[in-house]
Design a protein around this motif. Structure first.
Motif, PDB file in Angstrom:
ATOM      1  N   GLN A 162     -11.712   7.093  -5.327  1.00 59.49           N
ATOM      2  CA  GLN A 162     -12.101   8.291  -4.572  1.00 59.49           C
ATOM      3  C   GLN A 162     -10.890   9.201  -4.322  1.00 59.49           C
ATOM      4  O   GLN A 162     -11.019  10.429  -4.296  1.00 59.49           O
ATOM      5  N   GLN A 204      -2.723  -2.967   8.346  1.00 55.21           N
ATOM      6  CA  GLN A 204      -2.393  -1.849   7.453  1.00 55.21           C
ATOM      7  C   GLN A 204      -2.078  -0.635   8.326  1.00 55.21           C
ATOM      8  O   GLN A 204      -2.920  -0.186   9.107  1.00 55.21           O
ATOM      9  N   SER A 208       2.962  -1.648   4.368  1.00 52.90           N
ATOM     10  CA  SER A 208       2.417  -0.289   4.335  1.00 52.90           C
ATOM     11  C   SER A 208       3.522   0.738   4.099  1.00 52.90           C
ATOM     12  O   SER A 208       4.571   0.696   4.740  1.00 52.90           O
ATOM     13  N   PHE A 209       3.243   1.635   3.170  1.00 52.08           N
ATOM     14  CA  PHE A 209       4.179   2.752   2.934  1.00 52.08           C
ATOM     15  C   PHE A 209       3.396   4.048   2.858  1.00 52.08           C
ATOM     16  O   PHE A 209       2.240   4.044   2.459  1.00 52.08           O
ATOM     17  N   PHE A 225       0.427   6.135   8.080  1.00 53.44           N
ATOM     18  CA  PHE A 225       1.368   7.025   8.790  1.00 53.44           C
ATOM     19  C   PHE A 225       1.767   8.184   7.905  1.00 53.44           C
ATOM     20  O   PHE A 225       1.413   8.201   6.731  1.00 53.44           O
ATOM     21  N   VAL A 256      -3.076   4.893  -2.902  1.00 53.44           N
ATOM     22  CA  VAL A 256      -4.234   5.469  -2.222  1.00 53.44           C
ATOM     23  C   VAL A 256      -3.820   6.819  -1.628  1.00 53.44           C
ATOM     24  O   VAL A 256      -2.634   7.063  -1.382  1.00 53.44           O
ATOM     25  N   GLY A 257      -4.800   7.694  -1.412  1.00 51.72           N
ATOM     26  CA  GLY A 257      -4.493   9.005  -0.844  1.00 51.72           C
ATOM     27  C   GLY A 257      -3.515   9.762  -1.730  1.00 51.72           C
ATOM     28  O   GLY A 257      -3.594   9.692  -2.969  1.00 51.72           O
ATOM     29  N   VAL A 303       0.861  -1.186   0.000  1.00 52.58           N
ATOM     30  CA  VAL A 303       0.000   0.000   0.000  1.00 52.58           C
ATOM     31  C   VAL A 303       0.896   1.234   0.000  1.00 52.58           C
ATOM     32  O   VAL A 303       1.702   1.419   0.908  1.00 52.58           O
ATOM     33  N   GLN A 325      -8.892   9.205   5.506  1.00 50.49           N
ATOM     34  CA  GLN A 325      -8.521   8.336   4.392  1.00 50.49           C
ATOM     35  C   GLN A 325      -8.710   6.869   4.769  1.00 50.49           C
ATOM     36  O   GLN A 325      -9.234   6.074   3.992  1.00 50.49           O
ATOM     37  N   SER A 374       0.913   5.226   0.049  1.00 51.24           N
ATOM     38  CA  SER A 374      -0.035   6.309   0.346  1.00 51.24           C
ATOM     39  C   SER A 374       0.613   7.681   0.480  1.00 51.24           C
ATOM     40  O   SER A 374      -0.018   8.608   0.972  1.00 51.24           O
ATOM     41  N   HIS A 375       1.869   7.778   0.051  1.00 54.40           N
ATOM     42  CA  HIS A 375       2.552   9.067   0.181  1.00 54.40           C
ATOM     43  C   HIS A 375       2.850   9.694  -1.177  1.00 54.40           C
ATOM     44  O   HIS A 375       3.148   8.995  -2.146  1.00 54.40           O
ATOM     45  N   VAL A 422     -11.492  -1.651  -2.368  1.00 50.32           N
ATOM     46  CA  VAL A 422     -10.202  -1.553  -1.681  1.00 50.32           C
ATOM     47  C   VAL A 422     -10.235  -2.400  -0.411  1.00 50.32           C
ATOM     48  O   VAL A 422      -9.299  -3.157  -0.117  1.00 50.32           O
ATOM     49  N   ALA A 423     -11.332  -2.291   0.337  1.00 54.43           N
ATOM     50  CA  ALA A 423     -11.472  -3.103   1.556  1.00 54.43           C
ATOM     51  C   ALA A 423     -11.420  -4.594   1.207  1.00 54.43           C
ATOM     52  O   ALA A 423     -10.754  -5.378   1.892  1.00 54.43           O
ATOM     53  N   THR A 468       9.306   8.196   1.421  1.00 51.53           N
ATOM     54  CA  THR A 468       8.483   6.979   1.542  1.00 51.53           C
ATOM     55  C   THR A 468       8.019   6.415   0.200  1.00 51.53           C
ATOM     56  O   THR A 468       8.021   5.197   0.003  1.00 51.53           O
ATOM     57  N   SER A 508     -14.119   2.340  -2.809  1.00 51.17           N
ATOM     58  CA  SER A 508     -13.683   2.097  -1.430  1.00 51.17           C
ATOM     59  C   SER A 508     -13.991   0.675  -0.962  1.00 51.17           C
ATOM     60  O   SER A 508     -13.186   0.038  -0.283  1.00 51.17           O
ATOM     61  N   VAL A 512     -11.781   3.690   3.333  1.00 49.97           N
ATOM     62  CA  VAL A 512     -11.601   2.358   2.749  1.00 49.97           C
ATOM     63  C   VAL A 512     -11.776   1.223   3.761  1.00 49.97           C
ATOM     64  O   VAL A 512     -11.705   0.057   3.398  1.00 49.97           O
ATOM     65  N   GLN A 555     -10.997  13.023  -5.481  1.00 52.65           N
ATOM     66  CA  GLN A 555     -10.761  14.140  -4.564  1.00 52.65           C
ATOM     67  C   GLN A 555      -9.698  15.088  -5.107  1.00 52.65           C
ATOM     68  O   GLN A 555      -9.679  16.267  -4.779  1.00 52.65           O
TER      69      GLN A 555
END
Lengths: 122, 103, 130
Positions: free
Chosen positions: A85, B100, A121-122, B103, A44-45, A11, B18, A13-14, A109-110, A21, A106, B22, A89
């Motif tokens: 999403q 998950q 996770s990143f 951060f 994501v994000g 994942v 965020q 997210s940055h 994604v879940a 990251t 969403s 999800v 956004q």
């Protein structure tokens, strides 16, 4: 892929450049591709900003992430997902991205996360 | 089933928002580090957390040592938040299929 | 349960490595095992043996060393992250012509593949981001 391949989701997210990251997530994905696991990648994000076309880092000193991302399919990483999403956004569409990706809502994604054995996770 | 962790304050980051976008049914949320500020009744995420808890039975945990360090343990915390120890964090990580970290 | 931990935060900069340390301690106390600690990005700063914090402060690099030694935990520092940040063992210091090394005992330097290996061989991988 070996029979015992583990389902692993990265994942990301940055946003690129402000923090290392995003770069580190890509390095991890490329390294992981050698291990023949069932590897999937989710942006994501702010992570979706990594995929934006027309990035030019020549005046900042950073390595251009958007130049490296298109090699992912060459490393047999084809399950690349983007959270719809997060795109919406930021008023982005799939046409703004350097890679062909699968857009997930969403709920999807879940469900993607639910299918994994490990999440990096990143 | 995924355990999500969030370590940033919702007063300055939209990370929790965020995550909640999800987060799936039967997933759980653990607030740690500055993420525990989300447990305050004044948190910008308060209404959303209460809603997820009541409508979707989302379990919400916050690390007690982090609440205590920030002077929050005796403050008004959201009713849906359960304060937990590191031992509980370890147990939850085992109970859910994967973790998950936001951060 | 077999855990692997990925740690991205430097000590004294963010709480990430402290949280990871407390999680590791609680996991071991609960009878679980740790397959590997993988220190990535700024997390590699946990592996310096030259940190000298004030006496009244938590010495996290030392605490990691003691935990790693006491439980013989496989602890890997990402070599690419480490070399960029000046965390270096004797062998690499010689290779790069550095006049000193600073990697603490108990830590190994290795590639990012070890993060994936850690993921493959554990039951749960927990990321401690900064």
């Amino acid at each position: 892929m070996s029979a015992k391949a583990k389902k692993i989701l990265v994942v990301s997210s940055h946003a690129p450049y402000g923090k290392s990251t995003a770069r580190e997530s890509l390095d991890a994905v490329l390294a992981a591709s050698a291990y023949e696991q069932d590897l999937q990648l989710l942006f994501v994000g702010d992570g979706v900003f990594q995929l934006l076309k027309q990035q030019d880092t020549s005046a900042t000193g950073a390595k251009n992430l958007a130049a490296t991302l298109p090699v992912l399919p060459l490393y047999d990483i084809n399950d690349i997902y983007v959270h719809q999403q997060s795109l919406d956004q930021r008023q982005l569409t799939a046409a703004d991205l350097v890679l062909e990706v699968k857009c997930l809502d969403s709920r999807q994604v879940a469900a993607l996360m639910d299918r994994q054995e490990i999440i990096l996770s990143f | 089933m995924v355990l999500h962790t969030v370590n940033k304050s919702p007063f300055s980051h939209c990370l929790l928002e965020q995550c909640l976008q999800v987060i799936g049914d039967k997933h759980a949320l653990l607030l740690l580090e500055d993420g525990v500020y989300a447990a305050l009744t004044s948190s910008p995420a308060a209404a959303r957390l209460l809603q997820c808890h009541s409508e979707r039975a989302l379990a919400v945990y916050a690390l007690a040592p982090d609440l205590r360090a920030r002077g929050l343990l005796e403050r008004g915390l959201l009713a849906c938040v359960e304060a937990v120890s590191y031992a509980d964090f370890v147990r939850l990580a085992g109970e859910y299929d994967s973790v998950q970290s936001w951060f | 349960m077999i855990f692997s931990l990925a740690i991205y935060g430097a000590p004294y900069s963010s709480q990430a490595s402290d949280s990871a340390y407390r999680f590791a301690t609680a996991a071991l106390a609960g009878g679980h095992s740790i397959y590997r600690l993988f220190f990535y990005a700024d997390g590699v700063h946990n592996a310096t043996r030259l940190a000298a914090p004030p006496q009244d402060e938590n010495n996290l690099p030392r605490a990691w060393r003691q935990l790693i030694e006491a439980h013989a935990i496989d602890s890997v520092v990402c070599i690419a992250s480490a070399l960029r940040r000046g965390i270096i063992n004797g062998e690499e210091a010689e290779r790069y012509g550095c006049d000193a090394d600073n990697l603490a005992g108990g830590f190994e330097v290795s590639g990012l593949g070890q993060l994936l290996d850690a993921a493959v061989r554990c039951d749960r991988l927990i990321t401690f981001g900064d």
